[in-house]
Design an enzyme around this catalytic site. Sequence first.
Site, PDB file in Angstrom:
ATOM      1  N   GLU A 142      66.725  -4.225  39.467  1.00 16.75           N
ATOM      2  CA  GLU A 142      67.085  -4.627  40.831  1.00 16.75           C
ATOM      3  C   GLU A 142      67.199  -6.138  41.000  1.00 16.75           C
ATOM      4  O   GLU A 142      67.951  -6.624  41.834  1.00 16.75           O
ATOM      5  CB  GLU A 142      66.085  -4.059  41.837  1.00 16.75           C
ATOM      6  CG  GLU A 142      66.198  -2.551  42.040  1.00 16.75           C
ATOM      7  CD  GLU A 142      65.364  -1.758  41.039  1.00 16.75           C
ATOM      8  OE1 GLU A 142      64.854  -2.357  40.067  1.00 16.75           O
ATOM      9  OE2 GLU A 142      65.224  -0.526  41.233  1.00 16.75           O
ATOM     10  N   PHE A 201      54.324   7.826  47.966  1.00 12.97           N
ATOM     11  CA  PHE A 201      54.915   7.525  46.669  1.00 12.97           C
ATOM     12  C   PHE A 201      56.067   6.533  46.830  1.00 12.97           C
ATOM     13  O   PHE A 201      56.924   6.708  47.681  1.00 12.97           O
ATOM     14  CB  PHE A 201      55.419   8.814  45.994  1.00 12.97           C
ATOM     15  CG  PHE A 201      56.096   8.550  44.678  1.00 12.97           C
ATOM     16  CD1 PHE A 201      55.374   8.038  43.611  1.00 12.97           C
ATOM     17  CD2 PHE A 201      57.449   8.785  44.517  1.00 12.97           C
ATOM     18  CE1 PHE A 201      56.004   7.761  42.403  1.00 12.97           C
ATOM     19  CE2 PHE A 201      58.079   8.513  43.312  1.00 12.97           C
ATOM     20  CZ  PHE A 201      57.344   8.002  42.249  1.00 12.97           C
ATOM     21  N   GLN A 202      56.070   5.518  46.017  1.00 14.30           N
ATOM     22  CA  GLN A 202      57.071   4.446  46.053  1.00 14.30           C
ATOM     23  C   GLN A 202      57.181   3.803  47.433  1.00 14.30           C
ATOM     24  O   GLN A 202      58.260   3.382  47.848  1.00 14.30           O
ATOM     25  CB  GLN A 202      58.440   4.944  45.571  1.00 14.30           C
ATOM     26  CG  GLN A 202      58.421   5.265  44.077  1.00 14.30           C
ATOM     27  CD  GLN A 202      59.802   5.376  43.459  1.00 14.30           C
ATOM     28  OE1 GLN A 202      60.752   5.757  44.111  1.00 14.30           O
ATOM     29  NE2 GLN A 202      59.887   5.052  42.178  1.00 14.30           N
ATOM     30  N   LYS A 205      64.053   7.046  54.830  1.00 11.58           N
ATOM     31  CA  LYS A 205      64.912   8.129  54.373  1.00 11.58           C
ATOM     32  C   LYS A 205      65.330   9.062  55.502  1.00 11.58           C
ATOM     33  O   LYS A 205      66.466   9.550  55.537  1.00 11.58           O
ATOM     34  CB  LYS A 205      64.184   8.916  53.279  1.00 11.58           C
ATOM     35  CG  LYS A 205      65.091   9.856  52.494  1.00 11.58           C
ATOM     36  CD  LYS A 205      64.379  10.446  51.284  1.00 11.58           C
ATOM     37  CE  LYS A 205      65.334  11.301  50.456  1.00 11.58           C
ATOM     38  NZ  LYS A 205      64.663  11.897  49.289  1.00 11.58           N
ATOM     39  N   MET A 223      62.992 -26.862  28.015  1.00 14.72           N
ATOM     40  CA  MET A 223      62.544 -27.796  29.048  1.00 14.72           C
ATOM     41  C   MET A 223      61.020 -27.868  29.073  1.00 14.72           C
ATOM     42  O   MET A 223      60.449 -28.937  29.299  1.00 14.72           O
ATOM     43  CB  MET A 223      63.107 -27.380  30.414  1.00 14.72           C
ATOM     44  CG  MET A 223      62.969 -28.453  31.471  1.00 14.72           C
ATOM     45  SD  MET A 223      63.828 -29.977  31.031  1.00 14.72           S
ATOM     46  CE  MET A 223      65.430 -29.738  31.777  1.00 14.72           C
TER      47      MET A 223
END
Lengths: 602, 171
Positions: free
Chosen positions: A67, A129-130, A179, A497
């Site tokens: 993502e 969940f999630q 949802k 760097m």
Amino acid sequence: MSTASPSAPTGTEQTSTATLKGAEIVLKALVDQGVDVIFGYPGGAVLPLYDALFQQNQIRHILVRHEQAAVHAAEGYARSTGKVGVVLVTSGPGATNAVTGLTDALMDSVPIVCLCGQVPTHLIGNDAFQEADTTGITRPCTKHNYLVKNVDKLARTVHEAFYVARSGRPGPVVIDLPKDILVSEGAYLPPQEIAHRTYRPRTEPDLAAIDAAIDLLETAKRPIIYAGGGVINAGPEASRLLTELVELSGFPCTLTLMGLGILPASDPRYLGMVGMHGTYEANLTMHGCDVMLAVGARFDDRVTGRTDAFSPGSKKIQIDIDPSSVNKNIRVDLAIIGDAGRALELLVQRWKARKVKIDREVIGRWWEQIECWRAVNCLAYAKTDEVIKPQYAIERLYQMTRDRDVYITTEVGQHQMWAAQFFRFDKPNHWMTSGGLGTMGYGLPAAYGVQIAHPDALVVDIAGEASILMNIQEMATLKQYRLPVKVFILNNQYMGMVRQWQELMHGGRYSESYSDSLPDFVKLAEAFGATGLRATNMSELDDVIRKMLDTPGPVIADICVDQLENCFPMIPSGAAHNEVLLAPPDRKAGDSFASEDGMVLV
Amino acid sequence: MADKTAPQERHTIAVLVDNEPGVLARVIGLFSGRGYNIESLTVAEVDREVGLSRINLVTIGTPMVIEQIKAQLDRLVPVHSVRDLTENGPHVERELALIKVYAIGENRAETLRLAEIFRARVVDTTAESFIFELTGPADKLDTFIGLMRPLGLVEHARTGAAAMSRGKEPF
């Protein structure tokens, strides 16, 4: 879009009153906002949206492999087109993975709308969940965010999100979509030009301030124009106007990392980039000027160095659309709040109307001084016959792509600074880099975001071997969509760097900065269905670049460069512009670079 | 910050915001995220029909920081307007406190006498205690609470300042 007729025109009266499922409302709103591509990754909470996507043909979905990459890809898309980039991720880990990308977009003012799935409303707060508190987590890393709890407000929220993302100083906006909202039915509302209740950023500058700016500029003896990402965000016309102002005035001009391409690098009045790894002439001109015109630049610490020693003798004029950018780090004498493009338009108009006469003799003396600084040739580096110098690799890449429409993205580190110094941009929107946040792993996804917007262009991700591994999984996305992105790795087997700072400021103790156990990038490319190339010495470099450019598909070119090369010039943290370090041999061995104050800075 | 040596100033700022979920979190997150001070903060809905809340906050910082705070507040999307009451002429500032004092014997009379001087109202009393309600500028509340401490201050609760400019103009 209804499932029955995906080709039906959108925004008609009949659809505006009909009820649609939440997921359909979202997609219809996206279409009405002119969205043709979204970058996303499915998951449980966004299944209704993916189901609706499946049943339509107007929006193309690019399946990313992480993502974070979805947001960077949308950033690349947005920055190379000027449009809003759109991201679709699921709840919980989908949203938390997007946080780095959102923060990156916030720091670099990139317009993004990120749709996040969320657990159903009745489960919010239950540690489902999630589930993650997405609006809570993303509040400080977005320009604004929404949690939609009523399907009838869904369409309006999406339209508003686009308005907020692109208006004023652009930025990322999150819409959290439970949802149950996606599956329940509600009314669609087409986008309308309704004034936002509260958010109406000022774009029109104050004319009196424009005139006051010209008063200062026309009497300047040692002027400089310093332009940044705000000019790019104001659209290509703003860059053209800035170039016109530079031509009208004959003033020297420097650009920030975010602003490369505003003024063609070939323009004789262009001094190169300003800041920590900017050119000697740009930094000393900034330091010694008597009038500074900052346009769409925010006096970032990477630009100013030590703030109390920053351009001490100058009157400063700042054009910015965001009032909070004014007097934040550096106190300015004249602030012009408004859109950079509009302000430049008025500035050029008034400049011509007032027939401003610049004293060429006075400015000529300033230029003589600047040419002395320029003659130092601060970007010079020692060339060798065997070992590939990273700077040389970029110079060759630049020279060998002159006949192509080329977009460059980068990761973060030495290679990024060398790209900024040695790749010369003549147009805005062709340079995509993570400036404010400095996100390793930005370049590859950003590159294919650009490639999707410009299918026929040459898109090169100039990368380091450490950064590229942070989002290497995105090679699969290149393969899936046959995106011919070229990954040009300057491989010095160090987090360069970090190593450079450790050499200069931490007694050469290279703590954990060696890139041990690197993959074989040629085989890695092949494993992902791409072409792998490698150059290990000077004699191979041109061939590899040529092969890379001639290969129709995605390529990883592993350019094995000098391991210990440092990036100069460098203004150490906590130092002033006139305390810039040049490359050896101008530097004496054992010089101390770090002040006590500087050590604690980043 | 360029003016880190500049003197610190105390400013009272009024902010009109959309009364929507998370708006207070945005304001507070802004202060904590950017390292600004909040001395007090009050918030309540002031217009139910329009859905408008008013936040009164008192902050301390150098002039440059105060200017930043206002600019940062103003660019929050649900913020309607920001007004620096300290900068914009005279204003009234009031705070309410509830003060519980343990008092028996001769202390009871002394406690009540002081309360009367400060025009504190008794809102609860038992044989051993009082709760006073006191309204006024913050320093008046400070003084009264200071006086109650040796007499038997048990606890106190303060609302933080509510403020508005003098005269007929809004804010």
